[in-house]
Design a protein around this motif. Structure first.
Motif, PDB file in Angstrom:
ATOM      1  N   SER A  70       0.815  -1.210   0.000  1.00 56.17           N
ATOM      2  CA  SER A  70       0.000   0.000   0.000  1.00 56.17           C
ATOM      3  C   SER A  70       0.855   1.269   0.000  1.00 56.17           C
ATOM      4  N   ALA A 130      -0.389  15.697  -0.408  1.00 52.57           N
ATOM      5  CA  ALA A 130      -0.296  14.254  -0.140  1.00 52.57           C
ATOM      6  C   ALA A 130      -1.580  13.596  -0.616  1.00 52.57           C
ATOM      7  N   GLY A 131      -1.609  12.268  -0.519  1.00 51.29           N
ATOM      8  CA  GLY A 131      -2.804  11.553  -0.931  1.00 51.29           C
ATOM      9  C   GLY A 131      -4.034  11.975  -0.132  1.00 51.29           C
ATOM     10  N   ALA A 132      -3.888  11.989   1.177  1.00 55.54           N
ATOM     11  CA  ALA A 132      -5.032  12.340   2.028  1.00 55.54           C
ATOM     12  C   ALA A 132      -5.513  13.756   1.719  1.00 55.54           C
ATOM     13  N   GLU A 135      -7.504  13.621  -1.380  1.00 54.44           N
ATOM     14  CA  GLU A 135      -8.865  13.121  -1.124  1.00 54.44           C
ATOM     15  C   GLU A 135      -9.763  14.255  -0.644  1.00 54.44           C
ATOM     16  N   HIS A 164      -8.512   2.413   2.625  1.00 57.06           N
ATOM     17  CA  HIS A 164      -7.469   3.024   3.443  1.00 57.06           C
ATOM     18  C   HIS A 164      -8.149   3.972   4.430  1.00 57.06           C
ATOM     19  N   THR A 166      -7.570   6.798   5.407  1.00 57.83           N
ATOM     20  CA  THR A 166      -7.716   8.215   5.047  1.00 57.83           C
ATOM     21  C   THR A 166      -9.031   8.485   4.319  1.00 57.83           C
ATOM     22  N   ASN A 167      -9.609   7.475   3.648  1.00 59.03           N
ATOM     23  CA  ASN A 167     -10.839   7.725   2.877  1.00 59.03           C
ATOM     24  C   ASN A 167     -11.999   8.173   3.775  1.00 59.03           C
ATOM     25  N   THR A 212      -7.324  -2.297  -1.793  1.00 58.57           N
ATOM     26  CA  THR A 212      -6.257  -2.448  -0.794  1.00 58.57           C
ATOM     27  C   THR A 212      -5.897  -3.902  -0.499  1.00 58.57           C
ATOM     28  N   ASP A 237      -9.265   6.787  -5.584  1.00 66.19           N
ATOM     29  CA  ASP A 237      -8.070   6.911  -4.747  1.00 66.19           C
ATOM     30  C   ASP A 237      -6.930   6.283  -5.549  1.00 66.19           C
ATOM     31  N   ALA A 239      -3.792   5.839  -5.063  1.00 68.92           N
ATOM     32  CA  ALA A 239      -2.574   5.380  -4.387  1.00 68.92           C
ATOM     33  C   ALA A 239      -2.027   4.089  -4.994  1.00 68.92           C
ATOM     34  N   ASN A 261      -0.594   9.760  -5.922  1.00 66.81           N
ATOM     35  CA  ASN A 261       0.438  10.007  -4.917  1.00 66.81           C
ATOM     36  C   ASN A 261       1.772  10.045  -5.645  1.00 66.81           C
ATOM     37  N   HIS A 263       4.558  10.661  -4.568  1.00 71.64           N
ATOM     38  CA  HIS A 263       5.592  10.043  -3.732  1.00 71.64           C
ATOM     39  C   HIS A 263       5.441   8.520  -3.680  1.00 71.64           C
ATOM     40  N   LYS A 264       4.432   7.971  -4.295  1.00 66.44           N
ATOM     41  CA  LYS A 264       4.366   6.513  -4.411  1.00 66.44           C
ATOM     42  C   LYS A 264       4.664   6.138  -5.865  1.00 66.44           C
TER      43      LYS A 264
HETATM   44  C1  PLP Z   1      -1.054   5.886   0.940  1.00 66.45           C
HETATM   45  C2  PLP Z   1      -2.493   5.775   0.684  1.00 66.45           C
HETATM   46  C3  PLP Z   1      -3.349   6.865   0.908  1.00 66.45           C
HETATM   47  C4  PLP Z   1      -2.896   8.158   1.554  1.00 66.45           C
HETATM   48  O1  PLP Z   1      -1.871   8.817   0.903  1.00 66.45           O
HETATM   49  P1  PLP Z   1      -0.849   9.771   1.699  1.00 66.45           P
HETATM   50  O2  PLP Z   1      -0.024  10.357   0.610  1.00 66.45           O
HETATM   51  O3  PLP Z   1      -0.100   8.894   2.635  1.00 66.45           O
HETATM   52  O4  PLP Z   1      -1.661  10.800   2.419  1.00 66.45           O
HETATM   53  C5  PLP Z   1      -4.684   6.718   0.566  1.00 66.45           C
HETATM   54  N1  PLP Z   1      -5.158   5.561   0.077  1.00 66.45           N
HETATM   55  C6  PLP Z   1      -4.369   4.491  -0.138  1.00 66.45           C
HETATM   56  C7  PLP Z   1      -4.972   3.236  -0.707  1.00 66.45           C
HETATM   57  C8  PLP Z   1      -3.015   4.549   0.185  1.00 66.45           C
HETATM   58  O5  PLP Z   1      -2.244   3.483  -0.018  1.00 66.45           O
END
Ligand code: PLP
Length: 479
Positions: A70, A130-132, A135, A164, A166-167, A212, A237, A239, A261, A263-264
Motif C-alpha cells: 500500500s 499528499a494523498g489524504a 482526497e 485506506h 484516510t478515505n 487495498t 483513490d 494510491a 500520490n 511520492h508513491k
Molecule cells: C497511501 C495511501 C493513501 C494516503 O496517501 P498519503 O499520501 O499517505 O496521504 C490513501 N489511500 C491508499 C490506498 C493509500 O495506499
C-alpha cells in the motif's frame, strides 16, 4: 546513541554570521527572551557523524528490500534528484513574475497534461501535498458540484470496508456522513450492498482499484454506473496507480476525479514524512471548481496562471510541493510511453511471483491473481503455533529486510501485505521468500525464538503504542 543535545560543548558551535559592524540596537521591552536559548553546540565533524549514525540506523530503499504494501516503496532513480536540484527550479520564488519562470510553468503544464493522459482526466491541480490532502480536495470538488446545482440533500459518501483509513477520514473532514459497505467474499465491492446503499442522499463513492487487498475489481464499470445512476460522483483513490499506469485509466473506468500520490507511483522518496504531493485530476465538468492556479499556454505564446472561475480557493500555498512535481515529470519523461506500462506490468509480475512461491507455506487471504501487492493471512499459523503476523514481521528484521505492512487491511485479521515493486531483481525477492519460508518452519520448531525477535537489531521490541500515543519530541533541558 546520544541525542544531538547531549554531544558537543559550550562554545564549540559554528559562527555563521560575521562580527557585527553596525551599532547594536536594544530590542523593545518585552520582546527579548527571558530564558536561555538552547541550541546544540557541536563542531562540523560531530554534526556529520551524528547524522551519519542516524542514517545508518534507518532502513530505506537504498539499504535493502522494503516491501511495504500500500506504499509503493520503489527505488527512485537519482536523475530525478538531479533535475529537482537544478538551481532554476530550486531557487524560484512563487511570487516571481510569470515571464521570469516560464520553465517552471512549463513543467507544471506538462506534468498536469501527462498526469491527465495517464489517468484519463481533463484537468489537474498540483496543489495538494499528499494523498489524504488530495482526497480532501477531490471531495470538496464533489461537494462544490452538488452545491452549485442547488442539490444539498447529498450528505453521504460510500466507502468500502477495505478502504485506506484516510478515505473515511477525508469524507468526515469534508462534513460528510460515511457509509461503510462490506466487501464480498472475493475481496471486491459487494454489488448488492452498493445498490442498497445508494440513494438520493449519495454525494459519491470513494474507491481504489486495484483495491487495498491488491485485486482489480472487474465490476468497476457496473460500480461507477450504479453510483452515477443514483446521482452521485465517483472518486478514485489513486494510491495504487503503480499497478495500472499505462494499462487502464480511472477516467475510462467511470471515475469523475482522482488523486495520484507522486511520492508513491511517480518516484519521490518517502517514508520519512515528506514532502509528498497528491495532485487531483477531474473531468471537465468539475474543472471550474479546482483550487489554486492552473497553468495554460504553450512555448510560443508563453505560459500563464489561471484561476478556475468557481474555484474553491487554495488548498495549499502557491504551486504545492513544486520540486516533487519536477521529480515526477522527470520520471514520466525518462520512462516514456513504453516504459510506464512496462513498469506497472513488472510490478504485477513481481507480486505474483512472490505470491505463488510463498503460497507453499503461507495462506493467502484471497486465492486469485493479484495486481501489485498481495495479502497473506497468518490466522491459521497463529492458531496452530502461536506465532503472529507481528512476530513474523519482527523476525524479518534479523534478515535485514524491512517487514511488509502489518495488520492492514483491517478486514484480514493477521495480515501481512507485500508489495515488491517493479524495481526489485529476482534474487532479492528470492532471498526474501527464503527468509519467510524459513520463518514458517521456525514457527513450528522454535516459536519462542520468533516471539522475542528481532535478536540482532539495535532496538528489539519498543512499546509501539506508547511511541505513537505519547511521543517525546522535546528535549528536556535541566536548566
Ligand atoms: C497511501 C495511501 C493513501 C494516503 O496517501 P498519503 O499520501 O499517505 O496521504 C490513501 N489511500 C491508499 C490506498 C493509500 O495506499
Amino acid at each position: 546513541m546520544k541525542l544531538i543535545f547531549e554531544i558537543g560543548a559550550e562554545g564549540r558551535g559554528l559562527s555563521l554570521l560575521p562580527e557585527c559592524d553596525v551599532p547594536e540596537t536594544k530590542l523593545p521591552e518585552g520582546l527579548a527572551r527571558e530564558s536561555k536559548l538552547h541550541l546544540p553546540q557541536v563542531s562540523e565533524n560531530e554534526i556529520s557523524r551524528h547524522y551519519t549514525q542516524l542514517a545508518e540506523r534507518t532502513h530505506g530503499v537504498n539499504n535493502g528490500f522494503y516491501p511495504l504494501g500500500s506504499c509503493t516503496m520503489k527505488y527512485n532513480p537519482k536523475v530525478n534528484e538531479d533535475a529537482a536540484a537544478q538551481k532554476g527550479f530550486r531557487r524560484v520564488h512563487p511570487l516571481q513574475n510569470e515571464s521570469s519562470v516560464q520553465g517552471s510553468l512549463e513543467v507544471m503544464k506538462l506534468a498536469s497534461d501527462m498526469l491527465g493522459e495517464i489517468c484519463g482526466m481533463d484537468a489537474f491541480t498540483l496543489q495538494p501535498a499528499a494523498g489524504a490532502h488530495g482526497e480532501f480536495t477531490g471531495l470538496l470538488l464533489i461537494k462544490s458540484y452538488h452545491t452549485d446545482r442547488g442539490d444539498d440533500k447529498r450528505t453521504k459518501i460510500i466507502v468500502p470496508d477495505s478502504a485506506h483509513g484516510t478515505n473515511p477520514a477525508s469524507a468526515a473532514m469534508c462534513g460528510y456522513d460515511v457509509v461503510s459497505i462490506p466487501s464480498a467474499e472475493d475481496g471486491c465491492v459487494d454489488l448488492e450492498a452498493l445498490k442498497a446503499a445508494v440513494g438520493d442522499d449519495t454525494a459519491g463513492l470513494m474507491l481504489t482499484n486495484p483495491n487495498t487487498v491488491g485485486l482489480f475489481d472487474k465490476n468497476i464499470l457496473e460500480i461507477t454506473r450504479i453510483v452515477h445512476e443514483a446521482g452521485g460522483l465517483c472518486y478514485y483513490d489513486g494510491a495504487n496507480l503503480n499497478a495500472v499506469m499505462g494499462q487502464a485509466r480511472p477516467g475510462d473506468m467511470g471515475f469523475d476525479c482522482v488523486h495520484v500520490n507522486l511520492h508513491k507511483t511517480f518516484s519521490t522518496p518517502h517514508g520519512g514524512g515528506g514532502p509528498g504531493s497528491g495532485p487531483v485530476g477531474c473531468k471537465d465538468f468539475l474543472a471550474p471548481f479546482l483550487p489554486g492556479y492552473q497553468v495554460v499556454g504553450d512555448a510560443v505564446t508563453g505560459f500563464h496562471y489561471t484561476m478556475a472561475d468557481k474555484s474553491m480557493g487554495a488548498v495549499k500555498q502557491f504551486n504545492g510541493n513544486f520540486l516533487v512535481i519536477v521529480r515526477a515529470l522527470t520520471y514520466i519523461l525518462t520512462l516514456g510511453k513504453e516504459g510506464i506500462p512496462e513498469a506497472s506490468a513488472n510490478a504485477v509480475l513481481n507480486a505474483n511471483y512472490m505470491r505463488v512461491k510463498l503460497a507453499e507455506k503461507y495462506d493467502m487471504a484471497y486465492d486469485a491473481t493479484c495486481m501489485h501487492e498481495f495479502v497473506m493471512d497468518l490466522g491459521e499459523m497463529k492458531h496452530k503455533t502461536g506465532v503472529s503476523a507481528l512476530d513474523v514481521a519482527k523476525a524479518l528484521l534479523d534478515y535485514g529486510f524491512h517487514p511488509p505492512t502489518m495488520y492492514f487491511p483491517l478486514i484480514v485479521h493477521e495480515a501481512l501485505m507485500v508489495e515488491p515493486c517493479e524495481t526489485e531483481p529476482r534474487e532479492v525477492m528470492d532471498d526474501f521468500i527464503n527468509a519467510l519460508l524459513e520463518i514458517a518452519d521456525k514457527s513450528e520448531s522454535d516459536p519462542e525464538m520468533l516471539h522475542t525477535a528481532p535478536h540482532h537489531t539495535v532496538i528489539g521490541r519498543p512499546d509501539e503504542v506508547g511511541a505513537a500515543r505519547n511521543p517525546v519530541v522535546k528535549y528536556n533541558w535541566e536548566d
